[in-house]
Motif scaffolding. Structure first.
Motif, PDB file in Angstrom:
ATOM      1  N   PRO A  21       0.612  -0.977  -0.057  1.00 13.74           N
ATOM      2  CA  PRO A  21      -0.285   0.079   0.373  1.00 13.74           C
ATOM      3  C   PRO A  21       0.983   1.569  -0.400  1.00 13.74           C
ATOM      4  N   ASP A  22       2.358   1.031   0.487  1.00 16.23           N
ATOM      5  CA  ASP A  22       3.646   2.249   0.878  1.00 16.23           C
ATOM      6  C   ASP A  22       3.473   2.773  -0.706  1.00 16.23           C
ATOM      7  N   VAL A  23       3.951   1.551  -2.052  1.00 17.34           N
ATOM      8  CA  VAL A  23       4.577   2.082  -2.399  1.00 17.34           C
ATOM      9  C   VAL A  23       3.829   3.319  -3.455  1.00 17.34           C
ATOM     10  N   PRO A  24       4.764   3.653  -3.926  1.00 17.76           N
ATOM     11  CA  PRO A  24       4.511   5.112  -4.929  1.00 17.76           C
ATOM     12  C   PRO A  24       4.533   4.369  -6.212  1.00 17.76           C
ATOM     13  N   LEU A  25       3.555   4.992  -6.693  1.00 18.27           N
ATOM     14  CA  LEU A  25       3.299   3.976  -8.545  1.00 18.27           C
ATOM     15  C   LEU A  25       4.062   4.428  -9.239  1.00 18.27           C
ATOM     16  N   PRO A  26       4.051   3.288 -10.412  1.00 19.98           N
ATOM     17  CA  PRO A  26       5.644   4.067 -11.120  1.00 19.98           C
ATOM     18  C   PRO A  26       5.380   5.076 -12.160  1.00 19.98           C
ATOM     19  N   ALA A  27       6.259   5.810 -12.228  1.00 22.97           N
ATOM     20  CA  ALA A  27       5.488   7.138 -13.345  1.00 22.97           C
ATOM     21  C   ALA A  27       6.551   7.082 -14.085  1.00 22.97           C
ATOM     22  N   TYR A  28       6.889   8.499 -14.507  1.00 22.88           N
ATOM     23  CA  TYR A  28       7.983   8.542 -15.816  1.00 22.88           C
ATOM     24  C   TYR A  28       8.643  10.181 -15.170  1.00 22.88           C
ATOM     25  N   GLU A  29       9.434   9.900 -15.806  1.00 22.89           N
ATOM     26  CA  GLU A  29      10.386  11.265 -14.462  1.00 22.89           C
ATOM     27  C   GLU A  29      10.312  12.051 -16.021  1.00 22.89           C
ATOM     28  N   HIS A  30      10.547  12.258 -16.824  1.00 21.41           N
ATOM     29  CA  HIS A  30      10.423  13.662 -17.823  1.00 21.41           C
ATOM     30  C   HIS A  30       9.150  12.808 -19.265  1.00 21.41           C
ATOM     31  N   PRO A  31       8.115  13.726 -19.504  1.00 19.90           N
ATOM     32  CA  PRO A  31       7.625  13.872 -20.669  1.00 19.90           C
ATOM     33  C   PRO A  31       8.466  13.010 -22.166  1.00 19.90           C
ATOM     34  N   GLY A  32       7.726  12.257 -22.400  1.00 21.94           N
ATOM     35  CA  GLY A  32       9.067  11.350 -23.791  1.00 21.94           C
ATOM     36  C   GLY A  32       9.497  10.577 -23.473  1.00 21.94           C
ATOM     37  N   ASP A  33       9.286  10.038 -21.785  1.00 20.17           N
ATOM     38  CA  ASP A  33      10.471   8.704 -21.569  1.00 20.17           C
ATOM     39  C   ASP A  33       9.681   7.800 -21.524  1.00 20.17           C
ATOM     40  N   ALA A  34      10.255   6.519 -22.315  1.00 20.07           N
ATOM     41  CA  ALA A  34       9.762   5.854 -22.491  1.00 20.07           C
ATOM     42  C   ALA A  34       9.334   4.271 -21.309  1.00 20.07           C
ATOM     43  N   GLY A  35      10.115   4.584 -21.097  1.00 20.48           N
ATOM     44  CA  GLY A  35      10.045   3.730 -19.493  1.00 20.48           C
ATOM     45  C   GLY A  35       9.838   4.930 -17.933  1.00 20.48           C
ATOM     46  N   ALA A  36       8.956   3.919 -17.317  1.00 24.94           N
ATOM     47  CA  ALA A  36       7.973   4.561 -15.204  1.00 24.94           C
ATOM     48  C   ALA A  36       9.267   3.265 -14.872  1.00 24.94           C
ATOM     49  N   ASP A  37       9.514   4.349 -13.944  1.00 26.79           N
ATOM     50  CA  ASP A  37      10.415   3.456 -12.908  1.00 26.79           C
ATOM     51  C   ASP A  37       9.544   2.531 -12.349  1.00 26.79           C
TER      52      ASP A  37
END
Ligand SMILES: O=c1ccn([C@H]2C[C@H](O)[C@@H](COP(=O)(O)OP(=O)(O)OP(=O)(O)O)O2)c(=O)[nH]1
Length: 189
Positions: A21-37
């Motif tokens: 429940p505490d994990v941050p959701l995967p997110a793109y660091e920059h516009p145009g990034d292909a991968g969400a961390d």
């Protein structure tokens, strides 16, 4: 993630569930990034050569016709020698389990330590084709034909190998000296 896609296409909605429940959701660091961390929910220390299967605390339901690929992070690779054993890992559209990341420490000397919620990989969502394999006696011709495994020059030749079971794959003469192999490739261009 809410930013407009640079190509103008709206983002694809993907259902996600937090197993942790505490994990941050995967997110793109920059516009145009292909991968969400993706982050690990478990701290972990890897000795040189050691590997681990790390939980990310999330599971997803991809739409049919899509897959997600777990890719390494180049910063971790360059700084710490961290790779993914199965890169890229494939997350099937039907998979509802927690996404896991199989990390390996390829540094020959230094251990690497991940803390809880460190970013360890990136998830690339892509459309994938489902194909029907149509067996034929002969394939249509092409410019490359059966050339492969260094046939265009450069890398040390993989003599007499038409599959993946040759000396290079076994770490023998052709595959053993990576440094020499890369130098010869550079000189061959
Ligand atoms: O890096 C990865 C790779 C896979 N998976 C999950 C999602 C994927 O849908 C499932 C099965 O992966 P894959 O098909 O690569 O594994 P397999 O060894 O062929 O197992 P299976 O027999 O279950 O298909 O495992 C991950 O969480 N992380």
């Amino acid at each position: 993630m809410s930013a407009a896609h640079p190509g103008g296409r709206p983002p694809l909605d993907v259902l996600i569930r937090r197993v942790d429940p505490d994990v941050p959701l995967p997110a793109y660091e920059h516009p145009g990034d292909a991968g969400a961390d993706l982050r690990t929910t478990e701290a972990c220390e890897l000795a040189p050569g050691e590997r681990a299967v790390l939980p990310t605390g999330v599971s997803v339901a991809l739409p049919e016709g899509y897959a997600a690929f777990v890719h390494p992070r180049s910063g971790l690779a360059a700084r710490c020698g961290v790779a993914l054993v199965n890169a890229p890992g494939t997350v099937d559209a039907g998979y509802r389990g927690e996404i896991k990341v199989i990390v390996v420490n390829l540094d020959p000397r230094e251990s690497v330590r991940f803390e809880r919620f460190d970013r360890i990989a990136q998830l690339v969502v892509q459309q994938v084709e489902r194909v029907r394999f149509q067996e034929v006696a002969e394939l249509p011709g092409s410019a490359r034909a059966e050339g492969g495994f260094g046939s265009t020059g450069g890398h040390a030749a993989v003599d007499g190998v038409s599959g993946t079971s040759g000396r290079a794959a076994n770490g023998g003469q052709a595959g053993g000296n990576r440094y020499a192999s890369v130098v010869s490739d550079r000189e061959g261009q």
